[in-house]
Write a protein that holds these residues in place. Structure first.
Motif, PDB file in Angstrom:
ATOM      1  N   SER A 229      21.541  55.303  12.279  1.00 40.46           N
ATOM      2  CA  SER A 229      22.970  55.407  12.584  1.00 40.46           C
ATOM      3  C   SER A 229      23.737  54.422  11.712  1.00 40.46           C
ATOM      4  O   SER A 229      23.143  53.558  11.068  1.00 40.46           O
ATOM      5  CB  SER A 229      23.217  55.107  14.069  1.00 40.46           C
TER       6      SER A 229
ATOM      7  N   LEU B  53      25.460  52.055  12.810  1.00 37.29           N
ATOM      8  CA  LEU B  53      25.641  50.837  13.588  1.00 37.29           C
ATOM      9  C   LEU B  53      24.910  49.661  12.953  1.00 37.29           C
ATOM     10  O   LEU B  53      23.895  49.830  12.282  1.00 37.29           O
ATOM     11  CB  LEU B  53      25.135  51.046  15.014  1.00 37.29           C
TER      12      LEU B  53
ATOM     13  N   ASP C  91      25.251  45.822  16.888  1.00 42.20           N
ATOM     14  CA  ASP C  91      25.683  47.009  17.628  1.00 42.20           C
ATOM     15  C   ASP C  91      24.485  47.692  18.287  1.00 42.20           C
ATOM     16  O   ASP C  91      24.564  48.154  19.426  1.00 42.20           O
ATOM     17  CB  ASP C  91      26.370  48.007  16.693  1.00 42.20           C
TER      18      ASP C  91
END
Length: 419
Positions: free
Chosen positions: A101, A103, A107
């Protein structure tokens, strides 16, 4: 097989529907805690998200995810803070989230914590529901959510992940899923040092089951239908759907799965500890040296006792000392009450080890409430009491405590916070 093992477990969809009220209540409480934190931080022109993802231990987990092991900080007093003290499962998951991802590692830690906290709440409900019934399960989850340091459940820390793995491992033990219990114990052992508590619960429960098999086989060989008494905790008066009856030895397949679960359970903790010893060149006890660099150790509670005693040398510090004594006495009372209420043996073993490691360690004393977060069976006596009260009264009590917990969590993270 114990009485708890013979009860039919609900299907996954049915289990989720049964747990829905507990999970909805948990989400509401945690949302209230996060709202209070964000409002408090906004008033102080601080970032609530930074407090949740980029402070204290969260930074160490991110460094492990980003750089691997080997990072350390040498303090002026000679102490060495090495990231080898932090077990690898959370950093591995942070790295996985970042890989699949957009992120960041921080995160990813926050996301893992949020998902894990829901899994932990569901696992706590599953255990309490199985032992004492649905209403007690809901109350247990809400009590875990409103703990004064409950905000840690939403931080990029490993407490929520560990509690989820521990709760579901214990549930697997109670339902006779030994391989699942051992596998989850393995992962719990890769999450925190207190994974030893899950290993102990699996092993003690398995050994007790083997002992029951042996007694049952002996009784059958003597041609009697009288079953020996099960040890305290293997049955509960709150399971009326399980009729009493003679014990029978488990079949060979069950015994093999039980043995496999015992083999799997300690591999996580033992594997990481031995790897650290090899990595540092200090042998099997190398991890203890790493912890010593953080001034962490197990002294039977002597350092904590001295810390409490020092509070009585001045006023108003003495009030804090009284509060600490009341807190420790409350934890001991809850555990003794659980024993008297005949909680299942694996829960008592697990809770006892978690509590002993938290209270008897010489680590930073302000972290002890956080270290007790995974000891959720301590809440079962309170959950039973709430479940037996009128719904309005229970809701009022939990509502007031939830507000107080939310405010305290915001205050705590904006102050000293968890180490």
């Amino acid at each position: 097989m114990t009485d708890l093992e013979t009860r039919a477990a609900p299907t996954r969809a049915g289990a989720l529907r049964r747990a829905a009220p507990a999970l909805a209540g948990y989400v509401a409480v945690r949302a209230l805690g996060l709202l209070a934190l964000f409002l408090w931080c906004a008033a102080r022109d601080k970032s609530a998200y930074t407090l949740l993802t980029a402070r204290w231990d969260a930074l160490w987990y991110v460094r492990v995810a980003e750089l691997g092991y080997g990072y350390e900080v040498r303090l002026a007093n000679g102490d060495v803070h090495s990231n080898l003290a932090f077990f690898p499962l959370l950093p591995w998951l942070e790295r996985l989230v970042a890989a699949v991802s957009p992120l960041s590692y921080a995160d990813g830690g926050f996301l893992v914590s949020l998902v894990s906290s829901l899994a932990a709440a569901w696992g706590i409900f599953a255990v309490a529901d199985r032992v004492y019934g649905r209403r007690t399960g809901v109350c247990a989850v809400l009590l875990w959510a409103v703990l004064p340091v409950g905000i840690v459940q939403s931080m990029a820390y490993s407490e929520s992940l560990f509690t989820a793995l521990a709760a579901w491992s214990l549930y697997a033990v109670l339902t006779g899923r030994w391989v699942t219990a051992g596998t989850l114990a393995l992962f719990a052992g890769l999450t925190r040092p207190v994974g030893l508590a899950v290993v102990a619960a699996v092993w003690v429960a398995a050994l007790a089951s083997f002992a029951r098999d042996r007694r049952a086989a002996g009784a059958a060989a003597r041609g009697t239908q009288d079953a020996p008494d099960a040890p305290p905790g293997s049955e509960t008066p709150h399971a009326p759907d399980t009729p009493p009856g003679p014990e029978t030895p488990a079949d060979p397949g069950t015994r093999l799965r039980r043995l496999l679960g015992m083999v799997l359970a300690p591999l996580g903790t033992a594997g990481y500890v031995l790897w650290v010893g090899h990595h540092t060149g200090k042998g099997p006890l190398g991890y203890l040296d790493v912890q010593a660099g953080w001034r962490n150790g197990f002294d039977g509670g002597w350092a904590f006792a001295r810390f409490v005693a020092d509070k009585f040398t001045s006023f108003p510090a003495a009030l804090a000392g009284v509060g600490l004594i009341i807190g420790v006495a409350s934890v001991v009372w809850l555990y003794v009450t659980g024993v008297r209420q005949r909680q299942p043996l694996p829960l008592l073993v697990y809770t006892g080890v978690v509590t002993a490691l938290a209270l008897c360690a010489s680590s930073y004393f302000g972290s002890k409430p956080r270290l007790l977060l995974p000891a959720f069976p301590l809440l079962l006596p309170l959950a039973l009491a709430l479940a037996g009260a009128r719904i309005r009264r229970s809701a009022a009590v939990l509502g007031v405590v939830a507000v107080a917990s939310a405010v305290y969590g915001a205050f705590w993270l904006n102050g000293s916070g968890p180490p």
